[in-house]
Design a protein around this motif. Structure first.
Motif, PDB file in Angstrom:
ATOM      1  N   GLU A  93      10.948 -17.764  46.839  1.00  0.00           N
ATOM      2  CA  GLU A  93       9.774 -17.289  47.097  1.00  0.00           C
ATOM      3  C   GLU A  93       8.559 -17.871  46.363  1.00  0.00           C
ATOM      4  OE1 GLU A  93      10.149 -13.140  46.572  1.00  0.00           O
ATOM      5  OE2 GLU A  93      11.270 -12.823  48.356  1.00  0.00           O
ATOM      6  N   GLU A  94       8.971 -18.148  45.127  1.00  0.00           N
ATOM      7  CA  GLU A  94       8.014 -18.602  43.974  1.00  0.00           C
ATOM      8  C   GLU A  94       7.686 -19.990  44.472  1.00  0.00           C
ATOM      9  OE1 GLU A  94       7.737 -19.695  39.309  1.00  0.00           O
ATOM     10  OE2 GLU A  94       9.395 -18.727  40.078  1.00  0.00           O
ATOM     11  N   VAL A  95       8.645 -20.854  44.965  1.00  0.00           N
ATOM     12  CA  VAL A  95       8.280 -22.176  45.525  1.00  0.00           C
ATOM     13  C   VAL A  95       7.699 -22.292  46.742  1.00  0.00           C
ATOM     14  CG1 VAL A  95       9.034 -24.390  46.428  1.00  0.00           C
ATOM     15  CG2 VAL A  95      10.350 -23.289  44.343  1.00  0.00           C
ATOM     16  N   ALA A  96       7.833 -21.051  47.551  1.00  0.00           N
ATOM     17  CA  ALA A  96       7.161 -20.829  48.755  1.00  0.00           C
ATOM     18  C   ALA A  96       5.630 -20.720  48.458  1.00  0.00           C
ATOM     19  CB  ALA A  96       7.583 -19.735  49.887  1.00  0.00           C
ATOM     20  N   ALA A  97       5.133 -19.851  47.518  1.00  0.00           N
ATOM     21  CA  ALA A  97       3.942 -19.488  47.081  1.00  0.00           C
ATOM     22  C   ALA A  97       3.121 -20.693  46.512  1.00  0.00           C
ATOM     23  CB  ALA A  97       3.938 -18.198  46.243  1.00  0.00           C
TER      24      ALA A  97
END
Length: 269
Positions: A93-97
């Motif tokens: 999720e962090e990378v996607a953001a």
């Protein structure tokens, strides 16, 4: 007891932890030189395996191989490392953001990540004990094979000792006749010479000739060496080097006997 240096043994067993197979191959070598191959999970057994080989074998180049197949049920009941999966999802999720994408990893992507699936811990100590117990059986089998072949080798050595003893006895029986024949031939040749023969000188020459042809000492030593071979073969200690030395001594006496021979029968013997 003679033991052969060449032997092979294979022992298999199926236990609680799985299926084990030990293969041992031994050939002659001046010292004990073990070559041990173990499955990755059981490499910690190498020291214990070396100790058992050293306790049972004094010499030889020994290949010692273990094959191990765990029981299928040992791999059942796989558990998911929930903590790691949660961390992976949070990281995704962090990378996607950061990249502005909403693509989430699939379940199969997560399963392929190292450590997500956990196999129940196995009791490797129990596995190792089963493996070492089977190793003792394999060593028993190896020793039995060495002893059986050693018994056959001992019989062959004793048979040759018997034949050597017979040959020595035949030579002993022939020697008086051979010496008499040599004396007669020498007298006949000298009688053909013109002039008067000096009987004292003739007896001296005959005595010197008999001394040169005397093989009693060689036959005594041959019989002593044959007796020693029999004694060594019947003993319980390692005999290879001692037998090798005795073979050299037997050969030396046989060569000397042949060089002194004045008769074809003795040479053939």
């Amino acid at each position: 007891m003679i033991k052969s240096m060449t032997a092979f043994a294979s022992e298999s067993a199926s236990g609680i932890a799985g299926e084990f197979t030990w293969e041992l191959r031994a050939v002659n070598h001046r010292f004990l030189e073990p070559h041990i191959r173990l499955p990755d999970d059981l490499r910690g057994l190498e020291s214990a395996v070396r100790e058992r080989l050293s306790a049972r074998l004094a010499r030889g180049k020994v290949d010692c191989n273990l094959r191990y197949v765990a029981r299928p049920e040992a791999g059942a009941g796989l558990r998911v490392n929930r903590r790691l999966v949660t961390q992976l999802l949070a990281a995704a999720e962090e990378v996607a953001a950061l990249v502005g994408s909403s693509v989430e990893p699939s379940a199969f992507d997560l399963l392929s990540w190292p450590g997500v699936l956990e196999e129940p811990a196995r009791d490797l100590d129990a596995v190792g004990q089963e493996a070492l117990s089977l190793l003792e059986r394999a060593l028993d089998s190896l020793e039995a094979t060495r002893e059986r072949e050693g018994e056959r080798l001992a019989r062959l050595v004793v048979e040759r000792c018997d034949r050597l003893q017979t040959s020595v006895a035949q030579v002993r029986e022939l020697m008086p006749q051979i010496l008499d024949a040599v004396r007669r031939r020498l007298r006949d040749r000298l009688a053909e010479l013109s002039g008067e023969l000096d009987s004292n000188r003739l007896e001296q020459e005959l005595a010197l000739l008999a001394q040169r042809l005397d093989v009693d000492e060689e036959m005594d030593r041959l019989e002593a060496h044959i007796a020693e071979v029999r004694s060594v073969v019947a003993g319980s200690q390692p005999v290879g080097r001692r037998l090798d030395f005795l073979m050299q001594e037997l050969n030396r006496e046989a060569n000397t006997l042949t060089s002194k021979s004045a008769d074809l029968a003795v040479t053939r013997a």
